[in-house]
Scaffold this active site. Structure first.
Site, short mmCIF file in Angstrom:
data_model
loop_
_atom_site.label_atom_id
_atom_site.label_comp_id
_atom_site.label_asym_id
_atom_site.label_seq_id
_atom_site.Cartn_x
_atom_site.Cartn_y
_atom_site.Cartn_z
N ASP A 36 0.82 -1.21 0.00
CA ASP A 36 0.00 0.00 0.00
C ASP A 36 0.85 1.26 0.00
O ASP A 36 0.53 2.26 -0.65
CB ASP A 36 -0.91 0.03 1.24
CG ASP A 36 -1.97 -1.06 1.16
OD1 ASP A 36 -1.98 -1.79 0.15
OD2 ASP A 36 -2.77 -1.16 2.10
N SER A 37 1.95 1.20 0.75
CA SER A 37 2.78 2.39 0.89
C SER A 37 3.34 2.84 -0.47
O SER A 37 3.45 4.03 -0.76
CB SER A 37 3.92 2.12 1.86
OG SER A 37 4.67 1.02 1.37
N GLU A 38 3.66 1.85 -1.29
CA GLU A 38 4.22 2.16 -2.61
C GLU A 38 3.14 2.79 -3.50
O GLU A 38 3.38 3.76 -4.22
CB GLU A 38 4.76 0.87 -3.23
CG GLU A 38 5.61 1.06 -4.43
CD GLU A 38 6.80 2.00 -4.19
OE1 GLU A 38 7.34 2.47 -5.19
OE2 GLU A 38 7.17 2.26 -3.02
N SER A 85 -36.72 -5.97 -14.55
CA SER A 85 -36.56 -6.79 -13.35
C SER A 85 -36.65 -8.26 -13.76
O SER A 85 -36.90 -8.58 -14.92
CB SER A 85 -37.59 -6.43 -12.31
OG SER A 85 -38.86 -6.53 -12.89
N LYS A 118 -27.49 -14.03 -7.54
CA LYS A 118 -28.34 -12.84 -7.48
C LYS A 118 -27.88 -12.02 -6.27
O LYS A 118 -28.15 -12.38 -5.12
CB LYS A 118 -29.81 -13.22 -7.35
CG LYS A 118 -30.71 -12.00 -7.43
CD LYS A 118 -32.16 -12.37 -7.62
CE LYS A 118 -33.01 -11.15 -7.94
NZ LYS A 118 -32.96 -10.10 -6.94
N LYS A 294 -29.83 -17.43 -16.97
CA LYS A 294 -30.12 -16.66 -18.18
C LYS A 294 -29.82 -17.53 -19.38
O LYS A 294 -28.76 -18.18 -19.41
CB LYS A 294 -29.21 -15.42 -18.23
CG LYS A 294 -29.42 -14.47 -17.06
CD LYS A 294 -28.39 -13.35 -17.02
CE LYS A 294 -28.65 -12.47 -15.80
NZ LYS A 294 -27.57 -11.50 -15.57
N LYS A 318 -34.89 -17.94 -5.86
CA LYS A 318 -34.55 -17.31 -4.58
C LYS A 318 -34.33 -18.31 -3.44
O LYS A 318 -34.90 -19.40 -3.46
CB LYS A 318 -35.68 -16.36 -4.18
CG LYS A 318 -36.04 -15.36 -5.28
CD LYS A 318 -35.40 -14.04 -5.07
CE LYS A 318 -36.27 -13.25 -4.15
NZ LYS A 318 -35.97 -11.82 -4.21
N CYS A 436 -15.87 -18.05 38.73
CA CYS A 436 -17.18 -18.11 38.10
C CYS A 436 -17.31 -19.41 37.30
O CYS A 436 -16.50 -19.69 36.42
CB CYS A 436 -17.36 -16.91 37.17
SG CYS A 436 -18.89 -16.97 36.23
S1 IVH Z 1 -30.16 -9.37 -14.58
C1 IVH Z 1 -33.03 -8.29 -17.64
N1 IVH Z 1 -28.48 -10.56 -12.96
O1 IVH Z 1 -32.10 -8.26 -9.48
C2 IVH Z 1 -32.65 -8.69 -16.28
N2 IVH Z 1 -30.02 -9.01 -12.03
O2 IVH Z 1 -35.11 -8.29 -10.29
C3 IVH Z 1 -31.92 -7.64 -15.57
N3 IVH Z 1 -29.77 -8.67 -9.62
O3 IVH Z 1 -32.64 -4.98 -10.49
C4 IVH Z 1 -31.30 -8.08 -14.31
N4 IVH Z 1 -28.08 -10.05 -9.35
O4 IVH Z 1 -30.61 -5.43 -9.03
C5 IVH Z 1 -29.50 -9.69 -13.06
N5 IVH Z 1 -26.91 -11.66 -11.65
C6 IVH Z 1 -27.92 -10.79 -11.76
C7 IVH Z 1 -28.43 -10.09 -10.66
C8 IVH Z 1 -29.49 -9.20 -10.82
C9 IVH Z 1 -28.89 -9.20 -8.76
C10 IVH Z 1 -30.85 -7.71 -9.25
C11 IVH Z 1 -30.80 -6.42 -10.00
C12 IVH Z 1 -32.14 -6.27 -10.64
C13 IVH Z 1 -32.97 -7.26 -9.92
C14 IVH Z 1 -33.96 -7.86 -10.91
#
Ligand code: IVH
Length: 670
Positions: A36-38, A85, A118, A294, A318, A436
């Protein structure tokens, strides 16, 4: 013409590049290249040049990370590509249906998914133009968000300038801003010490930090980032054909991408991934609330399209929540090994993250006051990491009129000694010491611990009885126990009594380091005990060591040295040590048998080994002069992997660290 030499401009450009490279190594690759110092020295040199040449300071200069003038409000940013989302699933059946919908929609027999975590943080969109970070925006309502560029620039894991050659003209990187658990805890401790407000969890801390109008405040918050998606892109021809390739391209551009990801080819593999990550969720260094699948091919993603505000090609799977609401039935105090008095909330049983919780720590008196927890309150309880469940906050709206305040007892509930609290300490302690019973029990359990004297069979239940029946007061008493005394204990047959006798006898033959560790001196952990054993070579030399002399031992500072001398000055402690030594201890100082192949090398152990425990492997390696570390980095020489090895193995593969099995490790040692 400028008065400075052209060399200064060159030096400045060099420093910018070099500092960016060092930051990337430190914050993205977790592999520091220089002390860190460097780094600080080079950074100061850059600042000095900028002071003379303010006209050279660009938006991507690393000096811009410290934050700037406070804003009145955030500007609005329209997302050209909306931020969507994800649909959520909790049940296996929902996954099977998701896979089927994807296959049917694409008219194919199977689909490959990219599996990732996630993260429980905040979605952010980073716009890079010609490789330079020009804007960062929150998700907002998905169509438009807030311009948090100044705040985002303070996050060291986010490059201000992309690396590499193949940089698109416009690239909007989508990802999550979050806080590592250890950073979160440290930040809260500091806040507590200053009497400031603590955050309930890392997610709130990340959100609160990012929504600061004063970026100088954000700069002090330890935020981090993982990239996982894409917004606008120009030219479109830059786009690789799969999500996996996109993330790999991000890594090459210097962006942080979480290594916990892999391709999944069937529902079975999807469920394996979910279960594997679920099993290690508690040991991940950050919070997650699920995993995400995905469709890997972008062409297939496009075909599947969107329904309302979520893609059809992705799904969040989830895990059960790690926080839940329940009521406080009472507040008790517990006495620890060093006499520390911890208030503990007794709770109406509640499921948190798949486990039933009935107690949660309140840490100390100040914490109870700060959180204002009262008996009868409805509280939010959190279980995360390997930590004990804790009360996060009180739902004040639900406080009953007769809720009762907690009063710290003045006497120890176990031995009735006075409870003392030094003015500069947060913890209150029972002054009873080994008088104790609670402290004695903890001290004995520690003494017998696998990594201390290793007395197998001397667990909590037995210690409780031995102390309650007054058969054992100090560790030395253990070596005077007779067979009959043991055999008469509850739930103890002749056979187990015999085994325990043997275990106690055998424990006499041990190392000086284990013996020192077993004494339970405050601040003397296993490593310090080893250093002390190597330095002093005998118990009596350690007992007579002066403070000044102790300070010459490797890694021993004033706090540790002070703790050792006060322990040794206590007549009672000296007496117990003498009695123990007199009972026939054979304390060896481990001669290190250096093995050329492993000496000085760093090992990381993961998974279950076929013939020995990880602790045993650790001892073998350390005896041979190797170091055993807890996490994998570029500095790791070998990862020894057994069955069910997890993220450490993945990290090793990513970093190209050699991976060997137990047999190969033994080979190296021989
Ligand atoms: S993809 C088209 N990948 O989850 C899809 N989202 O409900 C766009 N999140 O607002 C999101 N980890 O904040 C994606 N590996 C991940 C994620 C992720 C967390 C959150 C993100 C988003 C929410 C979606």
């Amino acid at each position: 013409m400028s008065s400075s030499s052209p060399n200064l401009a060159e030096r400045y450009a060099f420093l910018q590049g070099e500092l960016a490279r060092l930051e990337h190594a430190y914050y993205v690759l977790d592999n520091p290249l220089l002390p860190d110092s460097e780094y600080d020295r080079l950074y100061r040199e850059m600042l000095e040049i900028e002071a003379v040449h303010p006209e050279w300071v660009s938006p991507q200069s690393l000096s811009q990370r410290v934050g700037g003038v406070a804003l009145k409000e955030f500007d609005t940013v329209v997302h050209v590509v909306p931020m969507l989302s994800l649909n959520n699933a909790f049940e296996d059946a929902e996954l099977i249906a998701f896979d089927r919908r994807c296959r049917e929609g694409l008219h194919v027999d199977h689909v490959t998914f990219a599996g990732e975590l996630k993260f429980d943080g905040l979605a952010i969109s980073l716009r890079y133009e010609d490789g330079v970070l020009v804007r960062a925006a929150t998700r907002g309502d998905g169509a438009s968000g807030e311009d948090v560029t100044a705040n985002i620039k303070t996050i060291r894991a986010i490059p201000l300038q992309l690396l590499g050659k193949n940089i698109p003209k416009v690239l909007e990187v989508r990802g999550e801003v979050f806080m590592y658990l250890k950073d979160f805890e440290k930040m809260n401790q500091q806040a507590a010490a200053l009497g400031e407000k603590e955050f309930a969890n890392p997610r709130n801390a990340a959100a609160g930090s990012l929504r600061q109008l004063d970026s100088k405040i954000t700069a002090k918050r330890p935020l981090s980032f993982f990239a996982y998606g894409l917004g606008a892109l120009e030219p479109q021809s830059w786009l690789p054909s799969t999500h996996e390739q996109l993330l790999n391209a991000y890594v090459r551009l210097g962006l942080p991408v979480c290594p916990e990801r892999r391709l999944l080819h069937s529902v079975a593999e999807i469920l394996d991934f979910y279960n594997e990550i679920g099993a290690k969720r508690d040991s991940l260094p950050y919070d997650i609330d699920g995993v995400v699948y995905k469709v890997n091919s972008f062409a297939e993603q496009a075909k599947l399209g969107f329904v309302s505000r979520a893609p059809r090609f992705a799904l969040a799977h989830k895990y059960p929540a790690q926080e839940a609401l329940t009521t406080v039935l009472g507040i008790d105090v517990q006495v620890g090994r060093t006499g520390a008095i911890t208030p503990v909330a007794r709770l109406a049983p509640v499921e948190v993250g798949g486990v039933t919780v009935t107690n949660a720590t309140l840490h100390n008196e100040d914490e109870v006051k700060r959180k204002d927890v009262r008996i009868g309150d409805t509280v939010s309880v959190r279980r995360a990491g390997d930590v004990i469940p804790e009360v996060v906050s009180v739902v004040k709206e639900r406080r009953p009129v007769n809720a009762q305040q907690f009063v710290m007892p003045v006497r120890c509930p176990v031995c009735d000694s006075h409870i003392e609290r030094l003015s500069d300490e947060a913890v209150a302690r029972c002054s009873g010491g080994l008088f104790c019973a609670a402290q004695r029990k903890q001290a004995l359990i520690h003494f017998a611990h696998r990594r201390a004297m290793d007395i197998e069979g001397l667990g909590e239940k037995i210690v409780d009885q031995l102390v309650d029946l007054n058969l054992v007061r100090t560790p030395a008493d253990l070596y005077r126990l007779g067979f009959t005394a043991l055999a008469n204990l509850e739930r103890m047959g002749d056979k187990s009594a015999d085994n325990l006798m043997q275990a106690i006898n055998q424990s006499r033959n041990t190392t000086l380091a284990r013996f020192i560790f077993a004494l339970g001196i405050r601040h003397v952990g296993e490593t310090t005990a080893k250093d002390l054993a190597n330095h002093y070579g005998s118990m009596h030399s350690l007992m007579d060591a002066s403070l000044e002399d102790l300070l010459t031992v490797k890694d021993v500072g004033p706090v540790v040295a002070d703790s050792i001398t006060s322990f040794m000055q206590e007549a009672h402690n000296r007496e117990v040590i003498e009695q123990l030594l007199f009972s026939g201890m054979q304390l060896s100082v481990e001669e290190k048998i250096f093995s050329a192949a492993v000496s000085g090398k760093t090992f990381v152990l993961t998974g279950t080994f076929p013939t020995m425990t990880r602790d045993e492997a650790k001892d073998l390696l350390e005896k041979a002069g190797a170091k055993v570390a807890g996490s994998v980095s570029k500095k790791t020489d070998f990862v020894v992997a057994g069955s069910d090895a997890g993220s450490k193995l993945i990290k090793a593969e990513e970093l190209g660290v050699p991976i060997i099995d137990e047999a190969a490790m033994l080979e190296l040692l021989s």
